[in-house]
Design an enzyme around this catalytic site. Sequence first.
Site, PDB file in Angstrom:
ATOM      1  N   HIS A  56       0.832  -1.207   0.000  1.00  0.00           N
ATOM      2  CA  HIS A  56       0.000   0.000   0.000  1.00  0.00           C
ATOM      3  C   HIS A  56       0.869   1.261   0.000  1.00  0.00           C
ATOM      4  O   HIS A  56       1.192   1.800   1.061  1.00  0.00           O
ATOM      5  CB  HIS A  56      -0.899  -0.048   1.242  1.00  0.00           C
ATOM      6  CG  HIS A  56      -2.028   0.920   1.233  1.00  0.00           C
ATOM      7  ND1 HIS A  56      -3.274   0.630   1.738  1.00  0.00           N
ATOM      8  CD2 HIS A  56      -2.110   2.195   0.785  1.00  0.00           C
ATOM      9  CE1 HIS A  56      -4.061   1.672   1.603  1.00  0.00           C
ATOM     10  NE2 HIS A  56      -3.375   2.652   1.036  1.00  0.00           N
ATOM     11  N   HIS A  58       1.393   5.132  -1.941  1.00  0.00           N
ATOM     12  CA  HIS A  58       0.913   6.148  -2.890  1.00  0.00           C
ATOM     13  C   HIS A  58       2.132   6.832  -3.503  1.00  0.00           C
ATOM     14  O   HIS A  58       2.846   7.563  -2.814  1.00  0.00           O
ATOM     15  CB  HIS A  58       0.017   7.165  -2.176  1.00  0.00           C
ATOM     16  CG  HIS A  58      -1.248   6.556  -1.638  1.00  0.00           C
ATOM     17  ND1 HIS A  58      -2.376   6.362  -2.417  1.00  0.00           N
ATOM     18  CD2 HIS A  58      -1.557   6.050  -0.414  1.00  0.00           C
ATOM     19  CE1 HIS A  58      -3.332   5.792  -1.683  1.00  0.00           C
ATOM     20  NE2 HIS A  58      -2.852   5.594  -0.465  1.00  0.00           N
ATOM     21  N   LEU A  59       2.347   6.572  -4.787  1.00  0.00           N
ATOM     22  CA  LEU A  59       3.519   7.155  -5.466  1.00  0.00           C
ATOM     23  C   LEU A  59       3.175   8.440  -6.208  1.00  0.00           C
ATOM     24  O   LEU A  59       4.061   9.157  -6.647  1.00  0.00           O
ATOM     25  CB  LEU A  59       4.146   6.140  -6.426  1.00  0.00           C
ATOM     26  CG  LEU A  59       4.847   4.946  -5.760  1.00  0.00           C
ATOM     27  CD1 LEU A  59       5.388   3.982  -6.820  1.00  0.00           C
ATOM     28  CD2 LEU A  59       5.973   5.396  -4.847  1.00  0.00           C
ATOM     29  N   ARG A  60       1.884   8.708  -6.388  1.00  0.00           N
ATOM     30  CA  ARG A  60       1.379  10.005  -6.884  1.00  0.00           C
ATOM     31  C   ARG A  60       1.638  10.308  -8.363  1.00  0.00           C
ATOM     32  O   ARG A  60       1.165  11.327  -8.848  1.00  0.00           O
ATOM     33  CB  ARG A  60       1.915  11.176  -6.056  1.00  0.00           C
ATOM     34  CG  ARG A  60       1.635  11.082  -4.566  1.00  0.00           C
ATOM     35  CD  ARG A  60       0.159  11.178  -4.270  1.00  0.00           C
ATOM     36  NE  ARG A  60      -0.082  11.365  -2.838  1.00  0.00           N
ATOM     37  CZ  ARG A  60      -1.066  10.787  -2.174  1.00  0.00           C
ATOM     38  NH1 ARG A  60      -1.915   9.992  -2.794  1.00  0.00           N
ATOM     39  NH2 ARG A  60      -1.229  11.008  -0.908  1.00  0.00           N
ATOM     40  N   ASP A 150      -8.631   2.521  -3.209  1.00  0.00           N
ATOM     41  CA  ASP A 150      -8.150   3.116  -1.961  1.00  0.00           C
ATOM     42  C   ASP A 150      -8.188   4.644  -1.960  1.00  0.00           C
ATOM     43  O   ASP A 150      -7.845   5.295  -2.934  1.00  0.00           O
ATOM     44  CB  ASP A 150      -6.733   2.672  -1.637  1.00  0.00           C
ATOM     45  CG  ASP A 150      -6.310   3.266  -0.302  1.00  0.00           C
ATOM     46  OD1 ASP A 150      -6.900   2.892   0.706  1.00  0.00           O
ATOM     47  OD2 ASP A 150      -5.435   4.142  -0.294  1.00  0.00           O
ATOM     48  N   HIS A 230      -5.481  -1.133   5.763  1.00  0.00           N
ATOM     49  CA  HIS A 230      -5.303  -0.362   7.013  1.00  0.00           C
ATOM     50  C   HIS A 230      -6.404  -0.528   8.071  1.00  0.00           C
ATOM     51  O   HIS A 230      -7.116   0.417   8.393  1.00  0.00           O
ATOM     52  CB  HIS A 230      -5.094   1.127   6.715  1.00  0.00           C
ATOM     53  CG  HIS A 230      -5.946   1.719   5.622  1.00  0.00           C
ATOM     54  ND1 HIS A 230      -7.310   1.626   5.589  1.00  0.00           N
ATOM     55  CD2 HIS A 230      -5.605   2.435   4.523  1.00  0.00           C
ATOM     56  CE1 HIS A 230      -7.760   2.254   4.525  1.00  0.00           C
ATOM     57  NE2 HIS A 230      -6.760   2.747   3.863  1.00  0.00           N
ATOM     58  N   ASN A 276      -6.438   8.925   7.119  1.00  0.00           N
ATOM     59  CA  ASN A 276      -7.624   8.131   6.829  1.00  0.00           C
ATOM     60  C   ASN A 276      -7.225   6.666   6.676  1.00  0.00           C
ATOM     61  O   ASN A 276      -6.464   6.360   5.763  1.00  0.00           O
ATOM     62  CB  ASN A 276      -8.264   8.661   5.534  1.00  0.00           C
ATOM     63  CG  ASN A 276      -9.444   7.829   5.067  1.00  0.00           C
ATOM     64  OD1 ASN A 276      -9.733   6.765   5.603  1.00  0.00           O
ATOM     65  ND2 ASN A 276     -10.114   8.307   4.040  1.00  0.00           N
ATOM     66  N   ASP A 303       0.788   2.595   3.787  1.00  0.00           N
ATOM     67  CA  ASP A 303      -0.104   3.685   3.357  1.00  0.00           C
ATOM     68  C   ASP A 303       0.684   4.994   3.221  1.00  0.00           C
ATOM     69  O   ASP A 303       0.176   6.074   3.571  1.00  0.00           O
ATOM     70  CB  ASP A 303      -1.307   3.857   4.289  1.00  0.00           C
ATOM     71  CG  ASP A 303      -2.432   4.663   3.635  1.00  0.00           C
ATOM     72  OD1 ASP A 303      -2.306   5.029   2.444  1.00  0.00           O
ATOM     73  OD2 ASP A 303      -3.441   4.925   4.322  1.00  0.00           O
ATOM     74  N   HIS A 307       2.149  14.318   0.793  1.00  0.00           N
ATOM     75  CA  HIS A 307       1.393  15.518   0.432  1.00  0.00           C
ATOM     76  C   HIS A 307       2.340  16.711   0.477  1.00  0.00           C
ATOM     77  O   HIS A 307       3.186  16.783   1.358  1.00  0.00           O
ATOM     78  CB  HIS A 307       0.240  15.757   1.424  1.00  0.00           C
ATOM     79  CG  HIS A 307      -0.865  14.763   1.312  1.00  0.00           C
ATOM     80  ND1 HIS A 307      -1.713  14.690   0.215  1.00  0.00           N
ATOM     81  CD2 HIS A 307      -1.252  13.763   2.142  1.00  0.00           C
ATOM     82  CE1 HIS A 307      -2.580  13.704   0.400  1.00  0.00           C
ATOM     83  NE2 HIS A 307      -2.319  13.117   1.551  1.00  0.00           N
TER      84      HIS A 307
HETATM   85  O1  DOR Z   1      -4.717   9.003   4.719  1.00  0.00           O
HETATM   86  C1  DOR Z   1      -4.902   8.552   3.602  1.00  0.00           C
HETATM   87  N1  DOR Z   1      -4.319   9.102   2.527  1.00  0.00           N
HETATM   88  N2  DOR Z   1      -5.715   7.507   3.447  1.00  0.00           N
HETATM   89  C2  DOR Z   1      -6.089   7.062   2.232  1.00  0.00           C
HETATM   90  O2  DOR Z   1      -6.851   6.141   2.177  1.00  0.00           O
HETATM   91  C3  DOR Z   1      -5.616   7.744   1.021  1.00  0.00           C
HETATM   92  C4  DOR Z   1      -4.363   8.441   1.264  1.00  0.00           C
HETATM   93  C5  DOR Z   1      -3.994   9.410   0.190  1.00  0.00           C
HETATM   94  O3  DOR Z   1      -4.083   9.057  -0.998  1.00  0.00           O
HETATM   95  O4  DOR Z   1      -3.532  10.524   0.511  1.00  0.00           O
HETATM   96 ZN    ZN Z   2      -7.048   3.879   2.275  1.00  0.00          ZN
END
Ligand code: DOR
Ligand code: ZN
Length: 428
Positions: A56, A58-60, A150, A230, A276, A303, A307
């Site tokens: 899990h 997030h590479l964006r 997700d 998660h 989240n 996760d 940001h």
């Molecule tokens: O905190 C989170 N950020 N939970 C998620 O499910 C998505 C993720 C995001 O993509 O920033």
């Molecule tokens: Zn999630």
Amino acid sequence: MSKILIRGAKVLGGEPQDVLVDGGTVEAVGTGLDAAGARVVEAGGQILLPGLVDLHTHLREPGREDSETVLTGTRAAAAGGYTAVHAMANTFPVADTAGVVEQVWRLGRESGYCDVQPVGAVTVGLEGKQLAELGAMHDSAASVRVFSDDGKCVDDAVIMRRALEYVKAFDGVIAQHAQEPRLTEGAQMNEGTVSAELGLGGWPAVAEESIIARDVLLAAHVGSRVHICHLSTAGSVEIVRWAKSKGWNVTAEVTPHHLLLTDELVRSYDPVYKVNPPLRTEADVTALREALADGTIDCVATDHAPHPHEDKDCEWGAAAMGMVGLETALSVVQHTMVETGLLDWAGVADRMSFRPAAIGRLAGHGRPISAGEPANLVLVDPSYRGAVDSARFASRSRNTPYQGRELPGRVTHTFLRGRATVMDGELA
Ligand code: DOR
Ligand code: ZN
């Protein structure tokens, strides 16, 4: 030079041994191995584990390269001891077609720091209305086997059922972000005494638990595989434990932050703690640790949610949800699970490499450290103590909840198919 002799490492935390790597493969494991022609890595006192695997991340990329790219994210992964990550589908455009997942997969191959296995979206645009082209994503060069919306929950029970049925054909799995949308409208943090005192909209545990209960039943009903992203509550643990006792094909992950942090931190109103699912209570943390120790929760998944600072350095209500995690995950697991006596290092290898690789059906990762196996390895110095300094992160983002906090352990070397991606604590 492709020969490397890792000398005197505690393989999976056991007795010190030498590990000889040649080309991309582990050649031999034993004592007093010949170092002729090999670069020697002195590993006395350090722990050798199989390269970590994240289900899990997030590479964006594509779309939010201001927060992370495949290159910066895989560098962060290597620094954290990972040799494979699953890249979540909530990009712009969404990874809901063969074209987008192939793009991410190619970028991963070019990075060279860590293998990237794209996750495909379950529904078109993550909108929850219509199944995405799951078969085409599986048949693409990216060979997608894990599908997830997700960030959003697949809340329509019929869509979820169809997705579970569809992926059976190729042994795929649906990874559910369990969040009942109506129960979490306007939610800002865990629903409980702290949210009541702060006057912030609460996110009840039942919003997560009701979806998990529904989805384990659906998976059992259609004979398919569901993975719960998660897990964050004690009640979720109970439901997964029950589903597993029935013999159903259910797996689950927990994040490092849910193993350590609680909603008490939200009293600071620092959005670095906004995530989240939300940080929960001490009782939830205890239940999650115990469930990871006894195997009810299969694995740790970061996760990792980078940001940019303008999306986090603002008031609580407006801030984005998520925290970076790749570069601190192993230290948090050492702190919460190893140093508490809940898991030994072999258990860490299981929860952070063997099991996540098995859930993703990822060939070449999560393999035992023995002759003939791919040399995906991480060497950890467990005696290290130091404060987290996000200025040193390889990630493009800095939204860590651990800035300045002392955590144990440090990745000194990471090897991807025998090539060092991290050497002496620095990215190669
Ligand atoms: O905190 C989170 N950020 N939970 C998620 O499910 C998505 C993720 C995001 O993509 O920033
Ligand atoms: Zn999630």
